[in-house]
Every structure is written in structure tokens, then in C-alpha cells.
Scaffold this active site. Structure first.
Site, PDB file in Angstrom:
ATOM      1  N   SER A  21       1.187   6.442   2.508  1.00 52.93           N
ATOM      2  CA  SER A  21       1.868   7.440   3.342  1.00 52.93           C
ATOM      3  C   SER A  21       3.112   8.005   2.665  1.00 52.93           C
ATOM      4  O   SER A  21       3.812   7.293   1.924  1.00 52.93           O
ATOM      5  CB  SER A  21       2.292   6.812   4.663  1.00 52.93           C
ATOM      6  OG  SER A  21       1.186   6.234   5.303  1.00 52.93           O
TER       7      SER A  21
ATOM      8  N   GLU B 136      -5.406   8.703  17.718  1.00 53.83           N
ATOM      9  CA  GLU B 136      -5.925  10.077  17.811  1.00 53.83           C
ATOM     10  C   GLU B 136      -6.879  10.360  16.646  1.00 53.83           C
ATOM     11  O   GLU B 136      -7.950  10.947  16.837  1.00 53.83           O
ATOM     12  CB  GLU B 136      -4.770  11.090  17.792  1.00 53.83           C
ATOM     13  CG  GLU B 136      -3.934  11.121  19.072  1.00 53.83           C
ATOM     14  CD  GLU B 136      -2.945   9.966  19.173  1.00 53.83           C
ATOM     15  OE1 GLU B 136      -2.738   9.249  18.176  1.00 53.83           O
ATOM     16  OE2 GLU B 136      -2.371   9.768  20.258  1.00 53.83           O
TER      17      GLU B 136
ATOM     18  N   SER C  49       4.827  -1.287   4.190  1.00 54.85           N
ATOM     19  CA  SER C  49       5.024  -2.682   4.593  1.00 54.85           C
ATOM     20  C   SER C  49       5.035  -3.564   3.354  1.00 54.85           C
ATOM     21  O   SER C  49       4.265  -3.341   2.418  1.00 54.85           O
ATOM     22  CB  SER C  49       3.888  -3.135   5.508  1.00 54.85           C
ATOM     23  OG  SER C  49       3.720  -2.234   6.569  1.00 54.85           O
TER      24      SER C  49
ATOM     25  N   GLN D 241       0.849  -1.194   0.000  1.00 56.23           N
ATOM     26  CA  GLN D 241       0.000   0.000   0.000  1.00 56.23           C
ATOM     27  C   GLN D 241       0.885   1.244   0.000  1.00 56.23           C
ATOM     28  O   GLN D 241       1.498   1.582   1.012  1.00 56.23           O
ATOM     29  CB  GLN D 241      -0.867  -0.046   1.262  1.00 56.23           C
ATOM     30  CG  GLN D 241      -1.830   1.087   1.432  1.00 56.23           C
ATOM     31  CD  GLN D 241      -2.377   1.142   2.862  1.00 56.23           C
ATOM     32  OE1 GLN D 241      -1.783   0.577   3.781  1.00 56.23           O
ATOM     33  NE2 GLN D 241      -3.483   1.810   3.041  1.00 56.23           N
TER      34      GLN D 241
ATOM     35  N   GLU E  97      -9.855  -1.738   5.796  1.00 57.19           N
ATOM     36  CA  GLU E  97      -8.759  -2.012   6.718  1.00 57.19           C
ATOM     37  C   GLU E  97      -9.302  -2.147   8.132  1.00 57.19           C
ATOM     38  O   GLU E  97      -8.905  -3.004   8.891  1.00 57.19           O
ATOM     39  CB  GLU E  97      -7.759  -0.853   6.628  1.00 57.19           C
ATOM     40  CG  GLU E  97      -6.502  -1.066   7.438  1.00 57.19           C
ATOM     41  CD  GLU E  97      -5.468   0.019   7.167  1.00 57.19           C
ATOM     42  OE1 GLU E  97      -5.854   1.108   6.691  1.00 57.19           O
ATOM     43  OE2 GLU E  97      -4.287  -0.231   7.416  1.00 57.19           O
TER      44      GLU E  97
HETATM   45  C1  FAD Z   1       4.214  -0.667  11.449  1.00 57.35           C
HETATM   46  C2  FAD Z   1       3.660   0.317  10.475  1.00 57.35           C
HETATM   47  C3  FAD Z   1       3.300  -0.112   9.202  1.00 57.35           C
HETATM   48  C4  FAD Z   1       2.814   0.792   8.266  1.00 57.35           C
HETATM   49  N1  FAD Z   1       2.501   0.338   7.008  1.00 57.35           N
HETATM   50  C5  FAD Z   1       2.094   1.232   6.063  1.00 57.35           C
HETATM   51  C6  FAD Z   1       1.856   0.806   4.727  1.00 57.35           C
HETATM   52  O1  FAD Z   1       2.029  -0.367   4.394  1.00 57.35           O
HETATM   53  N2  FAD Z   1       1.486   1.708   3.815  1.00 57.35           N
HETATM   54  C7  FAD Z   1       1.282   3.022   4.140  1.00 57.35           C
HETATM   55  O2  FAD Z   1       0.915   3.770   3.267  1.00 57.35           O
HETATM   56  N3  FAD Z   1       1.493   3.465   5.406  1.00 57.35           N
HETATM   57  C8  FAD Z   1       1.895   2.593   6.366  1.00 57.35           C
HETATM   58  N4  FAD Z   1       2.128   3.038   7.662  1.00 57.35           N
HETATM   59  C9  FAD Z   1       2.037   4.470   7.929  1.00 57.35           C
HETATM   60  C10 FAD Z   1       0.916   4.899   8.859  1.00 57.35           C
HETATM   61  O3  FAD Z   1      -0.310   4.817   8.228  1.00 57.35           O
HETATM   62  C11 FAD Z   1       1.236   6.336   9.312  1.00 57.35           C
HETATM   63  O4  FAD Z   1       2.400   6.272  10.077  1.00 57.35           O
HETATM   64  C12 FAD Z   1       0.121   6.944  10.111  1.00 57.35           C
HETATM   65  O5  FAD Z   1      -0.995   7.193   9.322  1.00 57.35           O
HETATM   66  C13 FAD Z   1       0.574   8.237  10.818  1.00 57.35           C
HETATM   67  O6  FAD Z   1       1.177   9.130   9.941  1.00 57.35           O
HETATM   68  P1  FAD Z   1       2.569   9.799  10.302  1.00 57.35           P
HETATM   69  O7  FAD Z   1       3.497   8.706  10.603  1.00 57.35           O
HETATM   70  O8  FAD Z   1       2.901  10.716   9.220  1.00 57.35           O
HETATM   71  O9  FAD Z   1       2.312  10.593  11.627  1.00 57.35           O
HETATM   72  P2  FAD Z   1       1.639  12.044  11.770  1.00 57.35           P
HETATM   73  O10 FAD Z   1       0.430  12.101  10.936  1.00 57.35           O
HETATM   74  O11 FAD Z   1       2.658  13.095  11.558  1.00 57.35           O
HETATM   75  O12 FAD Z   1       1.225  12.013  13.278  1.00 57.35           O
HETATM   76  C14 FAD Z   1       2.130  12.275  14.369  1.00 57.35           C
HETATM   77  C15 FAD Z   1       1.325  12.321  15.651  1.00 57.35           C
HETATM   78  O13 FAD Z   1       0.387  13.399  15.565  1.00 57.35           O
HETATM   79  C16 FAD Z   1      -0.906  12.936  15.771  1.00 57.35           C
HETATM   80  N5  FAD Z   1      -1.825  13.696  14.931  1.00 57.35           N
HETATM   81  C17 FAD Z   1      -1.738  13.960  13.617  1.00 57.35           C
HETATM   82  N6  FAD Z   1      -2.801  14.653  13.200  1.00 57.35           N
HETATM   83  C18 FAD Z   1      -3.588  14.827  14.278  1.00 57.35           C
HETATM   84  C19 FAD Z   1      -4.845  15.445  14.497  1.00 57.35           C
HETATM   85  N7  FAD Z   1      -5.544  16.004  13.501  1.00 57.35           N
HETATM   86  N8  FAD Z   1      -5.340  15.418  15.732  1.00 57.35           N
HETATM   87  C20 FAD Z   1      -4.662  14.822  16.757  1.00 57.35           C
HETATM   88  N9  FAD Z   1      -3.497  14.229  16.619  1.00 57.35           N
HETATM   89  C21 FAD Z   1      -2.964  14.227  15.385  1.00 57.35           C
HETATM   90  C22 FAD Z   1      -0.876  11.478  15.365  1.00 57.35           C
HETATM   91  O14 FAD Z   1      -1.916  10.754  15.970  1.00 57.35           O
HETATM   92  C23 FAD Z   1       0.493  11.059  15.851  1.00 57.35           C
HETATM   93  O15 FAD Z   1       0.416  10.753  17.216  1.00 57.35           O
HETATM   94  C24 FAD Z   1       2.633   2.149   8.615  1.00 57.35           C
HETATM   95  C25 FAD Z   1       2.981   2.567   9.902  1.00 57.35           C
HETATM   96  C26 FAD Z   1       3.482   1.670  10.819  1.00 57.35           C
HETATM   97  C27 FAD Z   1       3.835   2.150  12.186  1.00 57.35           C
END
Ligand code: FAD
Lengths: 458, 416
Positions: free
Chosen positions: B134, B386, B170, B131, B253
């Protein structure tokens, strides 16, 4: 990874409750049968979908209460956790009546001064006209032949309104004890018929905080008398005694434990206590050589008592669910209307997250409470575990919901005028009623073999 | 009262040829498959392909696409029958993204040609999916993503050239195909300029680099896309419709979580309870109280899952799926933390820090330390807790949204 909710494709619904518009009286045995299937066998019943969908959607019941569990595929052996169409109708009629006759203002008005705590007119309408008093009494004994599942639905609705009626003492505790006593005894059978018809109100004379697995209570002594027995002793904090005509009394006789029927009018003093919970009355009950009729002796009195308390604790979970539901609905409504800093306070994330967490607790409490009710209805061997899980879980959710309701209403939540305190007081008292979460966890630990630490443990 | 067809496709359904597909019929067809392709003598892949072609892969899917248009609940009948005969399965744990996200998206939004091309090898596991959602600058705020897709030439069905960087992907290192969302129009507000594609991970311009996780290993990767050519027939949904399609993927999902029934004490709680029972010396008063509460929470979560499935079977799915994911993440984190603490000196160790690339998460198979660390991802992957709380508050409770600064601004003008 998802965006703010507004673009997402899920159905939107403000209604977090389970409602139905169809008023109807308590289901008779015949209605129940037509609603749930003549033979409770595999896939035999059609039943309303839970909410949010088209009420005409049929679905097979997973394991109908009282019937054999289904086997064969997928959902085998899972307990039915939804509400049947008949249960939703029952809910609708109770809810309609309460919206009419048991508003927050009505309840608050009764809490002032020394007036009667209970609305006995409302109680009679519920018991006689809607037939809720006889729900769990078999038709042969003058009741409606329904089960703990239906009683649980009524508990939810009464909890939602903190309705000041003696349902717990009479319909749940006293009636359950009598049903487990000797129903071949004409006095027991007659009494059950009168209780079921709403002509008489009863209660079980135990201190409300007694957990189901407590030692058999000893404050009352029974001695042989010219006719039957006489009982003497005092029991504190008995729920619903002030409204009861007839008392089911655990007492110790010369030959050991027994359960006795005592007419509340004879040589019995009931003094109401000032209670934390404004909407459920507790009283000290004193017997002075009161004439008593024994309904269970040393062989079974403690089993019958334990069963009644277990059913009470299991069904109390549904009352707690109703309390929590009101608190969530009311608070969601309030934070959507109340403005500070130029916007509804419900648009602040700190508040949204708290309410979303509360909703999560409610979703969980509903599953636990429904499970307990279904398992009780089926007389399932899993009852003790299901009740311990439901009561320890739902008690905490209800208290949390009421505390959140007070906090998120700000100063208004702190007033006598706003009804939130009624729910806080009920929720906190319910946490103690029929065992605290700690009591139920300790019992659970025993049931599922999670042994305690050793004596010298840290 | 045995007329099971009365339930409008819950207990049974009519197949295209007028045969009623009920449990009995599925058992019959399963035995027929086993008779034609004896698992003892048939190659694994041949068996899986035959199973797909017999409509026994996912019975709720359409005829011709691995299913029989039968009620989803009846899949268990087939699985049980084939399991009992020792038939190989498609190792669902190693192709979760394909099964849980790609398949429903292709079924829901794909063309007939796309469904016919992709679903069979997806289900048999011959082709792994990942997928590509991100990005470094777009996680929770997925719609802000910056990977660009532009038409090569001016034709209405010309190829697309995709350039950008994806992250946390992933299984990208083993994937043949990817679900990709890219920006096709930077001049409109962010949600409106997206388009959804199937990306060939073997195409020129796709570079996958492992990203090591705090657990030591690398499940996920960063993926660099440089002028990757995607034919227009690999577009899923309309140009500019990518946000809607992505929502479909994300919803699936979450529905996938809590999808299967588990017994009491199933999963991690069973492991921890077992340790507790076997090793009295580890017990303390504090962990006792916490374990009991977590035991109750596990049981209640299990019941919520049962209830959710019963609602689904009744045709009235509730919003409890989001609740399940939230509760699951919190519970796993608390319980895995308790487990490490419980183990005392053993909890000071770790099983393996070596860097290797994995396709599956062996959550229950590895040690407590790994579990504690891996569980941290449960409240991040697939939508953070969140964000899920926001969704519950707005979608389920109907609470007002926060003021937004990004809704009506062209994507190219947003602050970054
Ligand atoms: C093990 C693992 C596997 C993954 N696999 C995939 C994959 O296969 N494909 C893919 O596309 N993605 C994948 N992801 C990515 C995952 O979907 C993102 O990490 C996730 O959506 C959070 O985005 P970010 O890391 O940019 O964090 P951010 O969006 O920057 O968030 C940082 C912090 O801020 C908080 N935050 C952000 N916006 C808000 C808001 N509006 N209100 C309150 N709090 C907020 C979040 O909750 C978090 O605590 C994976 C992540 C992990 C950990």
C-alpha cells in the site's frame, strides 16, 4: 488492497449451484454402500468432490453419516458437510424430472382458481419411479435405507422449484414419526412399506407452525372404541392433509398422550384453507369419532412427536437453502440482462453488493443445512443444537433472498406472472413452519446455556 | 478399505525415496526428531532448524524446503506429536506475513536459489517479513502505485534503485525482508508496468517511521524508500509481471483466513458468552437477542470454515474464502461492539493508550475497548469489505464490471 476483480487469478464461475448431469433413481441401500464404503471407517470411502472441480477427485469422508467419527488427525470429529457422489446423482435425477415437469409456468398455472394445489402425477413419479418416498425407510421395511442427508438433498431441489408435492408431510413428518413408533406392529410396518413405495401418502396432524419443543398438542381426544380407539377434535393449518390417505394424529387419551393412525377416508373432514403459501396446502382437519389405531402411548408419544418435528425443522433448512438458491440464481441472471442507464443494472455496485451479501448468506446457509442433515443422519447428540442453528439461520436467509429477488426485479417482481412471489410466499411461510427463528433461538439459548435477562432487566 | 494411498495424495503420499508419508510415518519421523534433538536440552532455534531440515516444518512443502510433499492436512499429526513433547514452536502469530504471504509467494514464483535462501529463516522466525504494497495514493487500487524501480546502468541483470513511499506496513520495524511491488514501466497501463521484489529492510535508504493507530499503539508504519539498491536476483517473477505475483500473494492472504478448525464457542464469542453467564446483572433484553444471533452466526461461520477445509481436502476449493473474510470482519465488529455495551460502566474504560510498537495483535488478551477498536481494521486490512464484495459479485456471481476509465491508459497519464 486489491484491484477490481477482472484481473484477479480466481476461477470464474457463473454457476452458483451444485449440479450434476447424471440422472439416476434414488440410491438403494446397496448403492449407498458402494458409494460410501462398506464399513464407514476411517478414510474408507471415495467420494465426489463438492462442485467446481473434477468429479472424479476422491476424498476421504470426514465423518460419514451413521458411522463412527474419525479420529487421529487434522479434521478429526468434524461432520461431513459436502455432498457425496450418490447424493449428487440423486439431486440430478430429481432436478431433471422437475425441470421437465415442474417449471415455473406449470406451478403458476396450478395456483389459479380452485384447482388441486398438488401435482399428484408428479408426486407419484417422484415417489414411485424415483423412489424418494422411501429414502429414509430401512430396506427391511421396504425403503431404500438412505438417511436424512439424502432426504435433505431432495428438499433442496423441491425448494428450488417450489414443487407442489406433499413431501414434507408424508416423507418427512409422517414417515419419521412412524419410524420412531412401534415398527414391530404389523400395521405400522405395512404402512411404512406402502409409504416407502409411494402407494400411500400421509401427514402428521399438527399445526404447521408448531415448534419442535412445544407442549404436546391437546385439541384431539382419543377414547377407547370397540376396535382400538376413536378420535375427536379439530386441528388447524395442517400441511399436506389434503393429499393424505393416512393421518398420524397426536391426541390425548384417558391415560395421557398418544399418537394414533387414522384413515383419512373415515369420519374425517379436511377443509383446505386459503394459504399465504400457494404451493404448500394447509387444511383444517376435523375428526368425529374417527376409528384410530394407537402407535405410541404415554411413555413415548411426546418423544416421538418431538423427534419428528425436530427432523422436520432440520430438513426444512435444506428446503430454505433451495429457495434461496433459486432466488439468487434468478436474480443474478436478471440483473445481468436488464439494462437501465445504458448498462446492465447488475453492473451497478449497489446491486452487486446486495447480491454478494446474499451469496454470503447462501454459503453460510449451506454449511448450516448440511450440518443439520448430517447430524440428523448420524442420530448425533448434537442434533437439537444443530437444528436450532440451521432453522433459525436458513429461515432468515430464505426470506431475505426472496425479498431481494422481488425488489431487484422491479415492477416485474411485483407481478403475479413472474414466479418470484411463489418463493416469497413459500419462504415467509417456511419461516413460521415448525417454529420461527425466535422459537429456535429461545430453544438454543436453553441448550447452550445463554440464560435470559433477569426479570427487572432493561 | 484401508489402502489410504488410494486418495491421490489426500491421505498420504509417496516420498522421493519411495516411502509412503502417512500419519504413522509422520509420527515416526516426529519421534525421531525428538530423539535427536531433545527439546529439554536443545536450544529453541536449533530445534526449529532441525525440524525444518527434517521436513516437518510444513509437510506439504517440497522435500528440502521444510516439507515432505505430504498432504497439508497431515501437518496436524506432526504438531500434535511435537506439542505433546513440549517442543518449542515458531510462534506463528508473530510471523503471519512471512508464513501466510511471503512463503507461498516465494514457493510459487521464486527461483530455486531464492527458495533455498529465504524459506528456512522465514519459517524459524529468525527473519521477519513485511509487505510493502500500500501507498498513500494506492490502497484498494493497488495497481496505481507510484514507487519507482529503475535499473542502475544498462545491463540486463543490473541492480534496481527503488524510490517511493509505502504506508500501513505492519511489522516493518522488526522486518528483515519485505515483499515489495514497484513500478518499472510508467508508459503502459497500470497493471502491466509493475515488478515484484524482495527488499532488504536493512539496506541503505530504507526509513521506517511508526504510525500510531486509533488503538494507541503502532502495529503499522510508513516506509520511505530512497534509492534503495535491490540486486536483480531479488526480483520475484519477470519484469512487468508484478501484478500477477501480487495476486498470488493476496489470494494466499485470504486462503489463510479460516485455515484452522476452531471448536464451538472458540474465540471471542466464547469470551462474551462467558461474561454473559457469569454476570447476570449485565443482561438486557436487547443484548440478549443480539447475542443469540451472534452466537448462531459464529457457529455458522465455524461450519463454513469446516466445509471450506473439507472442500480443500477434496481438491475442490470453493470461493468461500472471500465469504469467510467478509463474514469474519462483520461478526467481529458487531460482537466486539456488543461486548463493550454489555460491560456497562466497565465499558467506559480502556486498558492502555500508551504508544508502543507491536508485532502481534493480542486480540483476545486485551480488554473489550481494544477489541472494539482493533476490529475496525478487519474490514480494511487485506482488502476492504467493499472490494471483497466487488470480487464476489464479479468473480463468483459473474456480474458485469463497472465501466472503467483507467484500464487502457498509460499509468503516467492517469488523473491523480
Ligand atoms: C491494521 C492494518 C494493517 C495493514 N497492514 C498492511 C501491510 O502490512 N502492508 C500493506 O501493504 N498494507 C497494509 N494495510 C493497508 C490496507 O491494505 C489498505 O488500507 C486497504 O487496502 C485500503 O486502502 P486505503 O487505505 O488506501 O483505502 P482506500 O482504497 O482509499 O479506500 C477508502 C474507502 O473507499 C472504499 N473503496 C475504495 N475503492 C472502492 C471501490 N472500487 N468500490 C467501493 N468502495 C471502494 C474502501 O472500501 C474504503 O472504505 C493495512 C491496513 C490496516 C488497517
Amino acid at each position: 488492497m486489491s484491484e477490481g476483480a477482472e484481473e484477479r487469478g480466481e476461477g470464474r464461475s457463473r454457476d452458483t449451484t451444485h449440479t450434476t448431469d447424471k440422472p439416476s433413481a434414488a440410491p438403494t441401500g446397496a448403492e449407498r454402500r458402494s458409494g460410501r464404503g462398506e464399513a464407514p471407517c476411517e478414510g474408507a470411502e471415495e467420494r465426489a468432490a463438492d462442485r467446481g472441480g473434477d468429479a472424479t477427485h476422491g476424498r476421504p469422508s470426514a465423518a460419514s453419516a451413521g458411522g463412527p467419527r474419525r479420529g487421529g488427525h487434522g479434521e478429526a470429529l468434524s461432520v461431513d458437510l459436502l455432498y457425496s457422489e450418490v447424493e449428487e446423482q440423486l439431486r440430478g435425477s430429481v432436478r431433471d424430472l422437475l425441470s421437465d415437469r415442474c417449471t415455473a409456468d406449470d406451478v403458476l398455472a396450478r395456483c389459479d382458481g380452485g384447482g388441486a394445489p398438488y401435482d399428484m402425477d408428479l408426486w407419484r413419479t417422484l415417489a414411485v419411479d424415483l423412489g424418494v418416498a422411501g429414502l429414509s425407510v430401512p430396506e427391511a421395511l421396504g425403503g431404500h435405507g438412505a438417511s436424512a442427508r439424502e432426504v435433505a438433498v431432495v428438499m433442496e431441489e423441491l425448494g428450488r422449484r417450489v414443487a407442489p408435492v406433499p413431501f414434507l408431510g408424508s416423507v418427512v413428518l409422517a414417515t419419521t414419526a412412524l419410524l420412531r413408533g412401534d415398527t414391530g406392529d404389523l400395521r405400522v410396518a405395512n404402512l411404512l412399506a406402502r409409504l416407502a413405495a409411494g402407494e400411500t401418502t400421509g401427514t402428521l396432524v399438527v399445526t404447521l407452525s408448531t415448534p419442535p419443543v412445544a407442549e404436546f398438542p391437546t385439541p384431539v381426544r382419543a377414547t377407547p372404541a370397540a376396535e382400538g380407539f376413536a378420535v375427536t377434535g379439530t386441528v388447524g393449518s395442517v400441511a399436506d392433509a389434503s393429499a393424505a390417505d393416512v393421518l398420524v394424529v397426536p391426541a390425548i387419551g384417558d391415560d395421557g398422550e398418544g399418537l394414533y393412525l387414522v384413515d383419512a377416508a373415515a369420519d374425517v373432514t379436511v377443509s383446505r384453507l386459503v394459504a399465504l403459501d400457494l404451493t404448500r396446502s394447509i387444511a383444517t382437519v376435523t375428526f368425529t369419532d374417527a376409528p384410530a389405531h394407537r402407535i405410541a402411548g404415554p411413555g413415548d408419544a411426546s418423544t416421538v412427536l418431538r423427534h419428528a418435528l425436530t427432523v422436520g425443522a432440520g430438513l426444512l433448512a435444506s428446503e430454505q437453502l433451495g429457495i434461496a438458491q433459486w432466488c439468487l440464481d434468478e436474480t443474478v441472471h436478471y440483473v445481468g440482462e436488464r439494462h437501465q442507464f445504458g448498462r446492465p443494472i447488475g453492473s451497478f455496485q449497489a446491486i452487486k453488493h446486495r447480491l454478494a451479501q446474499l451469496w454470503l448468506g447462501l454459503v453460510s446457509a449451506r454449511a448450516a443445512a448440511r450440518h443439520a442433515a448430517s447430524v440428523l443422519a448420524a442420530n448425533d447428540p448434537d442434533t437439537a443444537v444443530a437444528v436450532a442453528v440451521a432453522q433459525s439461520y436458513c429461515a432468515t436467509v430464505a426470506v431475505h433472498a426472496a425479498e431481494e429477488a422481488v425488489q431487484l426485479h422491479g415492477g416485474t417482481g411485483m407481478t403475479w406472472e413472474h414466479p418470484a412471489h411463489l418463493y416469497l410466499k413459500r419462504a415467509k411461510s417456511d419461516e413460521l413452519a415448525l417454529g420461527t427463528p425466535g422459537h429456535h433461538l429461545a430453544n438454543l439459548a436453553h441448550l447452550v446455556d445463554i440464560p435470559p435477562p433477569e426479570p427487572d432487566a432493561g | 478399505m484401508t489402502d489410504t494411498t488410494a486418495y491421490g495424495g489426500v491421505e498420504s503420499s509417496m516420498s522421493a525415496t519411495g516411502v509412503t508419508i502417512d500419519a504413522e510415518e509422520l509420527r515416526r519421523r516426529s519421534r525421531e526428531l525428538l530423539a535427536g534433538y531433545d527439546p529439554a536440552t536443545t536450544g529453541r532455534l536449533d530445534f526449529l532448524r532441525a525440524r525444518f531440515d527434517a521436513g516437518l516444518a510444513w509437510v506439504q512443502y517440497p522435500v528440502g524446503l521444510g516439507g515432505l510433499d505430504a498432504p497439508r492436512a497431515l501437518q496436524a499429526v506432526v504438531d500434535a506429536e511435537l506439542d505433546a513433547a513440549g517442543a518449542p514452536d515458531n510462534e506463528p502469530d508473530s510471523i503471519l506475513i512471512g508464513l501466510g504471504m511471503a512463503a507461498p509467494t516465494i514457493l510459487g514464483f521464486g527461483t530455486d536459489e531464492q527458495r533455498a535462501r529465504f524459506l528456512r529463516p522465514l519459517w524459524t522466525g529468525e527473519e521477519v517479513w513485511c509487505q510493502l504494497f500500500s501507498e498513500p495514493g494506492a490502497g484498494s487500487d493497488l495497481a496505481a502505485l507510484a514507487t519507482r524501480a529503475v535499473r542502475d546502468g544498462s545491463g540486463a541483470d543490473g541492480d534496481w534503485l527503488v524510490t517511493g513511499q509505502k504506508v500501513w506496513t505492519s511489522s516493518a520495524h522488526v522486518a528483515r525482508w519485505a515483499l515489495l511491488v514497484a513500478r518499472t514501466d510508467p508508459d503502459v497501463p497500470k497493471h502491466r508496468g509493475l515488478t515484484y521484489f524482495v527488499c532488504d529492510m536493512t539496506a541503505a535508504g530504507v526509513e521506517v517511521r511508526p504510525l500510531r493507530q486509533l488503538t494507541g499503539e503502532a502495529e503499522f508504519n510508513e516506509v520511505f524508500l530512497t534509492d534503495v539498491r535491490i540486486p536483480d536476483r531479488h526480483r520475484l517473477g519477470g519484469v512487468g509481471d508484478g501484478w500477477r505475483v501480487a495476486q498470488g500473494t493476496l489470494m494466499n492472504e485470504r486462503v489463510a483466513i479460516g485455515g484452522t478448525a476452531i471448536p464451538r464457542e472458540g474465540g471471542l464469542i466464547g469470551i462474551v458468552a462467558d461474561t454473559w453467564r457469569r454476570r447476570p446483572k449485565l443482561r438486557t433484553h436487547d443484548t440478549y437477542q443480539r447475542l443469540l444471533r451472534l452466537w448462531v452466526d459464529a457457529e455458522v461461520m465455524r461450519l463454513v470454515g469446516d466445509r471450506l477445509r473439507q472442500q480443500l481436502a477434496a481438491g475442490a476449493p470453493g470461493p468461500e474464502g472471500s465469504a469467510m473474510k467478509l463474514a469474519f470482519a462483520r461478526h467481529r465488529q458487531e460482537l466486539s461492539g456488543l461486548e463493550v455495551e454489555l460491560l456497562g460502566a466497565e465499558g467506559l474504560g480502556y486498558d492502555d493508550w500508551s504508544m508502543h510498537r507491536t508485532q502481534t495483535v493480542d486480540f483476545l488478551g486485551r480488554d473489550a475497548g481494544y477489541r472494539y477498536l482493533r476490529a475496525k481494521g478487519n474490514s480494511i486490512e487485506g482488502g476492504t469489505s467493499e472490494i471483497l464484495l466487488n470480487i464476489v459479485a464479479e468473480r463468483v456471481l459473474g456480474l458485469p464490471t463497472e465501466p472503467r476509465v483507467d484500464k487502457d491508459v498509460a499509468w503516467k497519464d492517469l488523473p491523480r
